[in-house]
Design a protein around this motif. Structure first.
Motif, short mmCIF file in Angstrom:
data_model
loop_
_atom_site.label_atom_id
_atom_site.label_comp_id
_atom_site.label_asym_id
_atom_site.label_seq_id
_atom_site.Cartn_x
_atom_site.Cartn_y
_atom_site.Cartn_z
N ILE A 86 -42.42 26.73 49.01
CA ILE A 86 -42.73 26.22 50.36
C ILE A 86 -41.49 25.56 50.95
O ILE A 86 -41.16 25.75 52.12
CB ILE A 86 -43.93 25.25 50.32
N HIS A 87 -40.79 24.77 50.14
CA HIS A 87 -39.58 24.09 50.61
C HIS A 87 -38.57 25.10 51.16
O HIS A 87 -38.02 24.90 52.24
CB HIS A 87 -38.95 23.28 49.47
N LYS A 88 -38.34 26.16 50.42
CA LYS A 88 -37.35 27.15 50.86
C LYS A 88 -37.77 27.85 52.15
O LYS A 88 -36.92 28.20 52.96
CB LYS A 88 -37.09 28.17 49.75
N ARG A 89 -39.07 28.04 52.33
CA ARG A 89 -39.56 28.68 53.57
C ARG A 89 -39.50 27.74 54.77
O ARG A 89 -39.33 28.17 55.90
CB ARG A 89 -41.00 29.13 53.38
N LYS A 90 -39.65 26.43 54.52
CA LYS A 90 -39.80 25.48 55.63
C LYS A 90 -38.59 24.57 55.86
O LYS A 90 -38.57 23.82 56.83
CB LYS A 90 -41.03 24.60 55.40
N LYS A 91 -37.59 24.62 54.99
CA LYS A 91 -36.50 23.64 55.09
C LYS A 91 -35.67 23.76 56.37
O LYS A 91 -34.96 22.82 56.72
CB LYS A 91 -35.61 23.68 53.86
N TYR A 92 -35.76 24.87 57.08
CA TYR A 92 -35.07 24.99 58.35
C TYR A 92 -35.46 23.87 59.31
O TYR A 92 -34.69 23.46 60.16
CB TYR A 92 -35.33 26.36 58.99
N ALA A 93 -36.68 23.34 59.15
CA ALA A 93 -37.17 22.26 60.03
C ALA A 93 -36.41 20.96 59.77
O ALA A 93 -36.46 20.04 60.58
CB ALA A 93 -38.66 22.06 59.85
N LEU A 94 -35.71 20.87 58.64
CA LEU A 94 -34.94 19.67 58.32
C LEU A 94 -33.51 19.73 58.87
O LEU A 94 -32.78 18.76 58.79
CB LEU A 94 -34.90 19.46 56.79
#
Length: 198
Positions: A138-146
């Motif tokens: 999940i982190h790898k899929r969503k980390k763009y938001a950081l």
């Protein structure tokens, strides 16, 4: 909390850590705890994105960090178990606090899906630091938001192999002694001197 004279834990059987496990200082080897704790005390990083595989110890690390940092009078630490972030609730709590804390540390478990609201949370107060946990996938899929936030990517390596996870997974309905026996037999056949802690 009053503990019985002989406190036992189910932490090593794949259960989530409870606060008594943390308070009783059950042996957990995470050098990352010390590194992250020092960084939170001394650095200007705003988001610590802790991630790892199943049974890697994310929840244990989060609770251990909370316990250590909440004993520091410079920090206000708040732990959120919900899989949502209520910004109004956070504002209300911060506004009710009268002591001049240097940092307000918000802990969010299993919240990789919520990275997109972290910027809004950080805007509530410039003293806020977020410590979050998520599965690596999940982190790898969503980390763009950081992107654009001052964040530190903290991957927790897993010492468990697929066979270990299968052992625990297939034993969820078994008694704890059956789980230990099954896991010990598996590892004793590989190395008679190595009995894993789970």
């Amino acid at each position: 909390t009053v503990l019985p004279d002989h406190y036992t834990t189910s932490l090593y059987f794949g259960d989530e850590p409870n606060w008594n496990d943390i308070i009783e200082r059950f042996p957990i080897d995470y050098s990352a705890i010390t590194d992250i704790e020092k960084s939170i005390k001394n650095d200007t990083i705003k988001v610590y994105a802790i991630h790892g595989a199943l049974y890697s110890g994310k929840s244990t690390l989060m609770k251990e960090l909370f316990y250590l940092l909440s004993n520091n009078s410079d920090f206000l630490c708040l732990y959120n178990y919900e899989n949502e972030i209520e910004k109004d609730k956070i504002k209300k709590i911060i506004n009710q606090v009268e002591l001049p804390y240097k940092k307000i540390i918000l802990f969010f478990e299993d919240c990789g899906e919520l990275y997109s609201v972290f910027n809004e949370v950080l805007e509530i107060d410039d003293r806020i630091v977020i410590v979050s946990s998520s599965y690596t996938l999940i982190h790898k899929r969503k980390k763009y938001a950081l992107t654009g936030l001052n964040y530190l990517d903290c991957e927790i390596p897993s010492n468990l192999q697929k066979d270990d996870i299968a052992c625990v997974g297939s034993s969820l309905n078994a008694s704890k002694s059956e789980v230990l026996t099954k896991t010990q037999k598996k590892h004793l056949s590989e190395d008679p001197n190595k009995i894993p802690l789970m």
